[in-house]
Write a protein that holds these residues in place. Structure first.
Motif, PDB file in Angstrom:
ATOM      1  N   SER A  35      23.354  51.088  52.916  1.00  0.00           N
ATOM      2  CA  SER A  35      22.572  51.316  51.692  1.00  0.00           C
ATOM      3  C   SER A  35      23.484  51.325  50.697  1.00  0.00           C
ATOM      4  N   GLN A  83      28.345  61.672  59.343  1.00  0.00           N
ATOM      5  CA  GLN A  83      26.933  61.004  59.179  1.00  0.00           C
ATOM      6  C   GLN A  83      26.706  59.725  58.748  1.00  0.00           C
ATOM      7  N   ALA A 114      14.740  51.627  59.285  1.00  0.00           N
ATOM      8  CA  ALA A 114      14.295  52.971  59.250  1.00  0.00           C
ATOM      9  C   ALA A 114      15.369  54.096  59.365  1.00  0.00           C
ATOM     10  N   ALA A 115      16.310  53.664  59.878  1.00  0.00           N
ATOM     11  CA  ALA A 115      17.688  54.514  60.051  1.00  0.00           C
ATOM     12  C   ALA A 115      18.902  54.416  59.113  1.00  0.00           C
ATOM     13  N   LEU A 118      21.173  56.292  54.031  1.00  0.00           N
ATOM     14  CA  LEU A 118      20.826  57.007  52.838  1.00  0.00           C
ATOM     15  C   LEU A 118      19.772  58.199  52.932  1.00  0.00           C
ATOM     16  N   ARG A 119      19.145  58.209  54.243  1.00  0.00           N
ATOM     17  CA  ARG A 119      18.535  59.276  54.626  1.00  0.00           C
ATOM     18  C   ARG A 119      19.169  60.476  54.732  1.00  0.00           C
ATOM     19  N   GLN A 120      20.428  60.458  55.050  1.00  0.00           N
ATOM     20  CA  GLN A 120      21.279  61.654  55.459  1.00  0.00           C
ATOM     21  C   GLN A 120      21.909  62.193  53.905  1.00  0.00           C
ATOM     22  N   GLN A 123      18.356  64.658  48.937  1.00  0.00           N
ATOM     23  CA  GLN A 123      17.439  64.171  47.937  1.00  0.00           C
ATOM     24  C   GLN A 123      17.698  64.781  46.417  1.00  0.00           C
ATOM     25  N   HIS A 138      19.204  47.769  51.038  1.00  0.00           N
ATOM     26  CA  HIS A 138      19.558  48.240  52.303  1.00  0.00           C
ATOM     27  C   HIS A 138      20.056  46.963  53.170  1.00  0.00           C
ATOM     28  N   ASP A 189       9.436  50.259  49.325  1.00  0.00           N
ATOM     29  CA  ASP A 189      10.338  51.559  49.369  1.00  0.00           C
ATOM     30  C   ASP A 189      11.114  51.473  48.098  1.00  0.00           C
TER      31      ASP A 189
END
Length: 452
Positions: A35, A83, A114-115, A118-120, A123, A138, A189
């Motif tokens: 990301s 991570q 989907a993985a 940046l999801r880690q 927020q 991405h 997104d």
């Protein structure tokens, strides 16, 4: 010996040598997801405020994961957070955050998107970037599965088209072993997407390839910042050109006027309006010149990074270079055209201003010559009047002196001196007149010599 040699170094030798190695590419190996975020800095309040703000954001992220943040003077930072791995760079106008995560097992492209790492990221930290993100992308780095190559290519094409929302994809084979797919669109997104396939890349080429792709995307967006300035400047330039044409025509029309005073007054009014146009174009240049120059610099970087890819065509889709030639190059040509037009208009205004000032100067010189001629005529009149007054002065002074001498003669006759006052007075009239005239002449000569 090293201490001795260190004392011989120029103060800037070490930091300048380190600058070449200050922003290394990430060490990547498929399968990985990345990301990338570029944060625009120029909207901060002051020149140093945006750097301190970005260091604050980076420090907050490091603090959240219990990692020591870099110093306030750092321009780049890399750390493995477990991570994900983070590479941070601070540039003149933007700062970039690149998050990378290597998957333990191969995933499908859909699963890899989907993985993304940046999801880690917290927020709350992402919300602190509100209104500042210029680029968000991405990247999925994958290796093709084995099997029939033609069938795999056909399956890949249909699968990738489902990953991108854009109707027109751009793709190319690069570096004699890699492949890139993208549509350069912001997806639902909020991120643009890139698929990089490691078909036969050599060691370390994955990281260099991904970095070049991200730089192309970042520099492309930074280059486009000049387009709104160009679009806003075009109507203003049209208005200035129209006003300049009107004033130039008024200058030409003023040449046919016989009333010099009216012509001079009109020229001064035109000059004031042209000066106003010069101020407007100068203000516009100050607002746009940096942005246009920066856009051209970023555009050159985009072209340089595309050349480094050494692209070859994938059948049925344009290459990244062709995509940029069709979509980015016209916008950059617009910026360059407006910049040239802005400079040319400033030169024309300056030239017109010089011409008008020259004409006003000539008129003023003519008026000054007329004033000098009038002053000379008045001086001549005053000289003649002065000469007439001097003649009367000689007569008046001589009259009074002769009168005094007459009283003296009468007094002497009354005292018994044998003298005829009337005859003596008559004889002394020319003598006194001559003496008075000579005295005034000498006085004029002495005053003239003192003046010189």
């Amino acid at each position: 010996m090293s201490i001795v040699y260190a004392s011989l170094n120029h103060p800037l030798r070490v930091p300048l040598a380190a600058e070449v190695h200050s922003r290394p590419f990430l060490h990547l190996r498929a399968p990985e997801s990345l990301s990338h975020i570029a944060v625009y800095l120029r909207d901060q309040a002051d020149a140093n405020g945006h750097f301190s703000h970005q260091h604050g954001l980076l420090s907050d992220l490091c603090q959240h994961f219990g990692v020591t943040a870099p110093g306030i003077d750092a321009k780049h930072f890399f750390h493995d957070f477990g991570q994900f791995r983070l590479k941070w760079e601070c540039h003149t106008e933007f700062a970039t955050y690149t998050f990378a995560h290597r998957h333990a097992t191969p995933l499908s492209t859909e699963q890899a998107f989907a993985a993304v790492p940046l999801r880690q990221v917290p927020q709350q930290w992402l919300l602190a970037l509100q209104g500042k993100i210029m680029v968000a992308a991405h990247v999925v780095l994958e290796q093709p599965a084995g099997g029939n190559h033609d069938a795999a290519e056909e399956t890949l094409d249909s699968r990738l088209r489902g990953l991108f929302e854009g109707q027109l994809l751009a793709s190319s084979k690069v570096l004699q072993g890699g492949e890139i797919w993208t549509d350069f669109l912001i997806q639902a997104d909020g991120f643009s997407r890139f698929v990089v396939r490691d078909i036969d890349l050599r060691d370390m080429q994955d990281g260099r390839l991904v970095q070049r792709i991200l730089e192309i995307e970042t520099y492309r967006m930074m280059a486009l910042l000049g387009l709104p300035h160009a679009q806003k400047a075009a109507p203003a330039l049209n208005a200035i050109e129209s006003d300049l044409a009107t004033l130039t025509a008024a200058m030409v029309d003023a040449d046919g006027l016989t009333d010099s005073a009216a012509t001079h007054a009109g020229d001064e009014q035109i000059l004031r309006r042209i000066t106003g146009l010069a101020a407007r174009i100068e203000k516009m240049s100050l607002e746009n010149s940096y942005r246009f120059s920066a856009s051209q610099a970023y555009f050159r970087l985009v072209k340089a990074r595309i050349e480094e890819l050494r692209e070859t065509r994938v059948d049925g889709v344009p290459t990244i270079g062709e995509f940029m030639d069709r979509r980015l190059a016209p916008a950059m040509d617009t910026c360059a055209s407006v910049a040239r037009r802005q400079e040319a208009l400033a030169e024309r205004i300056a030239h017109t201003n010089d011409l008008l000032r020259t004409r006003i100067g000539i008129v003023q010189e003519q008026q000054n010559r007329q004033i000098l001629e009038s002053m000379n005529a008045r001086a001549a009149q005053q000289l003649r009047l002065q000469q007439a007054v001097e003649g009367l002065s000689v007569a008046a002074i001589s009259y009074y002196m002769v009168g005094l001498f007459g009283y003296l003669g009468k007094a002497m006759k009354a005292a018994g001196v044998p003298i005829n006052p009337d005859i003596a007075t008559g004889i002394m009239v020319p003598v006194f007149a001559a003496c008075v005239w000579l005295g005034l002449r000498r006085l004029h000569k002495s005053m003239g010599g003192a003046a010189h």
